[in-house]
Design an enzyme around this catalytic site. Structure first.
Site, PDB file in Angstrom:
ATOM      1  N   ARG A 151      13.369 -23.161   0.353  1.00  0.00           N
ATOM      2  CA  ARG A 151      13.205 -23.721   1.697  1.00  0.00           C
ATOM      3  C   ARG A 151      14.083 -24.956   1.850  1.00  0.00           C
ATOM      4  NH1 ARG A 151       8.099 -21.940   0.041  1.00  0.00           N
ATOM      5  NH2 ARG A 151       7.093 -20.491   1.507  1.00  0.00           N
ATOM      6  N   LYS A 178       5.135 -25.636  -0.780  1.00  0.00           N
ATOM      7  CA  LYS A 178       4.252 -25.365   0.355  1.00  0.00           C
ATOM      8  C   LYS A 178       2.884 -24.896  -0.118  1.00  0.00           C
ATOM      9  CE  LYS A 178       4.233 -22.892   4.781  1.00  0.00           C
ATOM     10  NZ  LYS A 178       4.991 -21.955   5.641  1.00  0.00           N
ATOM     11  N   HIS A 237      15.968 -21.594   8.311  1.00  0.00           N
ATOM     12  CA  HIS A 237      14.953 -20.893   7.516  1.00  0.00           C
ATOM     13  C   HIS A 237      15.280 -19.405   7.370  1.00  0.00           C
ATOM     14  CE1 HIS A 237      11.054 -20.555   5.571  1.00  0.00           C
ATOM     15  NE2 HIS A 237      10.815 -19.463   6.299  1.00  0.00           N
ATOM     16  N   ARG A 240      16.517 -18.046   4.114  1.00  0.00           N
ATOM     17  CA  ARG A 240      15.511 -17.575   3.155  1.00  0.00           C
ATOM     18  C   ARG A 240      15.169 -16.108   3.431  1.00  0.00           C
ATOM     19  NH1 ARG A 240      11.366 -19.266  -0.355  1.00  0.00           N
ATOM     20  NH2 ARG A 240       9.278 -18.480   0.045  1.00  0.00           N
ATOM     21  N   TRP A 263       5.672 -17.178  -2.944  1.00  0.00           N
ATOM     22  CA  TRP A 263       4.691 -16.850  -1.915  1.00  0.00           C
ATOM     23  C   TRP A 263       3.318 -16.687  -2.544  1.00  0.00           C
ATOM     24  CZ3 TRP A 263       9.528 -14.259  -0.939  1.00  0.00           C
ATOM     25  CH2 TRP A 263      10.148 -14.653   0.268  1.00  0.00           C
ATOM     26  N   TYR A 272       9.185  -7.540   4.247  1.00  0.00           N
ATOM     27  CA  TYR A 272      10.500  -7.072   3.798  1.00  0.00           C
ATOM     28  C   TYR A 272      10.446  -5.654   3.224  1.00  0.00           C
ATOM     29  CZ  TYR A 272      11.111 -12.138   3.940  1.00  0.00           C
ATOM     30  OH  TYR A 272      11.120 -13.451   4.331  1.00  0.00           O
TER      31      TYR A 272
END
Length: 292
Positions: A151, A178, A237, A240, A263, A272
């Protein structure tokens, strides 16, 4: 016994009548001081101030919330932006009810429907064209993002102390992540080449300019490069998203991608999945041949 319960209820209601939105947000920001998205919370709270400041928590009902939603929508923002505001408002009121016991119940707040958006990513040719129109320093940062999937904040905040050039690995500390979990970042050849070009520029930050401690990405420079490259509707972003899409298109399993990208939920990676159908080809061939 009944009298004691009644007294507790009355006391609870009295507290709710006394506590205001300002009291709630002050406590929220204090308790969430280590939250990764705290800056976003502050921006949303600042926007809500003219509509909620001076109100007690008990006065914030569905009517008040509906009026706020209408005002937000009239400003021209998308449903997703409204939902981020509603999600924070709901979280604060729920905590005021269930944990702080300042109000008996929190109003039910439903989020707006959001359109399902396609994942925005670049082809290799488009990415190379964009990089060619960016200033050298920002191009290096963008290339590093495409190579690692990090990020923006993790790229701008990266320090040499977080990089092991011998083992070709970098890492993101929990307080920089995050998800508040450490992330190991394997460095491929492109990432290593970028870091080699950055050596000697700054003693602490690979992407800082000489004599500057702050690493920033100019919005105007970014937009100008997009225009010059003929690329529309593309945010930083989305680099990414591009990295993740390229991975899946080249055979990286979703569970591996989830670990690479840091994640927390597999649902975040499922967006994806449609880029990968290679493992299904053998099953597709099981059908009888229509054309001989």
């Amino acid at each position: 016994m009944g009298s004691n319960i009644s007294d507790q209820v009355v006391s609870l209601v009295e507290v709710g009548l006394a506590k205001t939105w300002e009291d709630a947000t002050e406590r929220w920001l204090f308790e969430k001081s280590d939250k990764a998205s705290l800056h976003s919370d502050k921006c949303i709270i600042r926007w809500l101030c003219p509509y909620l400041n001076g109100l007690t928590l008990s006065q914030i009902d569905r009517g008040v919330i509906d009026d706020i939603v209408l005002k937000k929508l009239k400003s021209g923002v998308a449903n997703s932006t409204v939902n981020r505001m509603l999600a924070l408002l709901r979280a604060v009121l729920r905590r005021a009810s269930s944990e702080w016991e300042w109000i008996k119940t929190a109003p039910r707040i439903r989020l707006l429907k959001e359109p399902v958006r396609r994942v925005r990513f670049l082809t290799l040719v488009e990415a190379q064209r964009l990089l060619s129109h960016l200033p050298e320093q920002i191009a290096l940062m963008a290339t590093f993002s495409l190579a690692t999937g990090l990020r923006k904040s993790n790229v701008t905040g990266l320090q040499w102390s977080q990089i092991d050039m011998q083992r070709c690995v970098a890492w993101v500390h929990p307080d920089q992540s995050k998800t508040r979990k450490a992330i190991a970042v394997p460095l491929n050849l492109d990432a290593m080449r970028v870091l080699a070009l950055c050596k000697g520029r700054h003693p602490v930050y690979p992407f800082a300019s000489p004599g500057h401690m702050c690493v920033s990405i100019s919005t105007s420079v970014w937009k100008r490069a997009l225009a010059d490259a003929g690329i529309e509707d593309f945010r930083w972003h989305d680099l990414r998203h591009t990295w993740a899409s390229w991975h899946v298109q080249n055979g990286t399993p979703l569970n591996v991608l989830q670990e690479l990208g840091g994640w927390e939920s597999s649902e975040m990676v499922r967006r994806y999945a449609h880029f990968s159908a290679g493992h299904l080809v053998a099953y597709a061939e099981r059908l009888p041949k229509v054309i001989e």
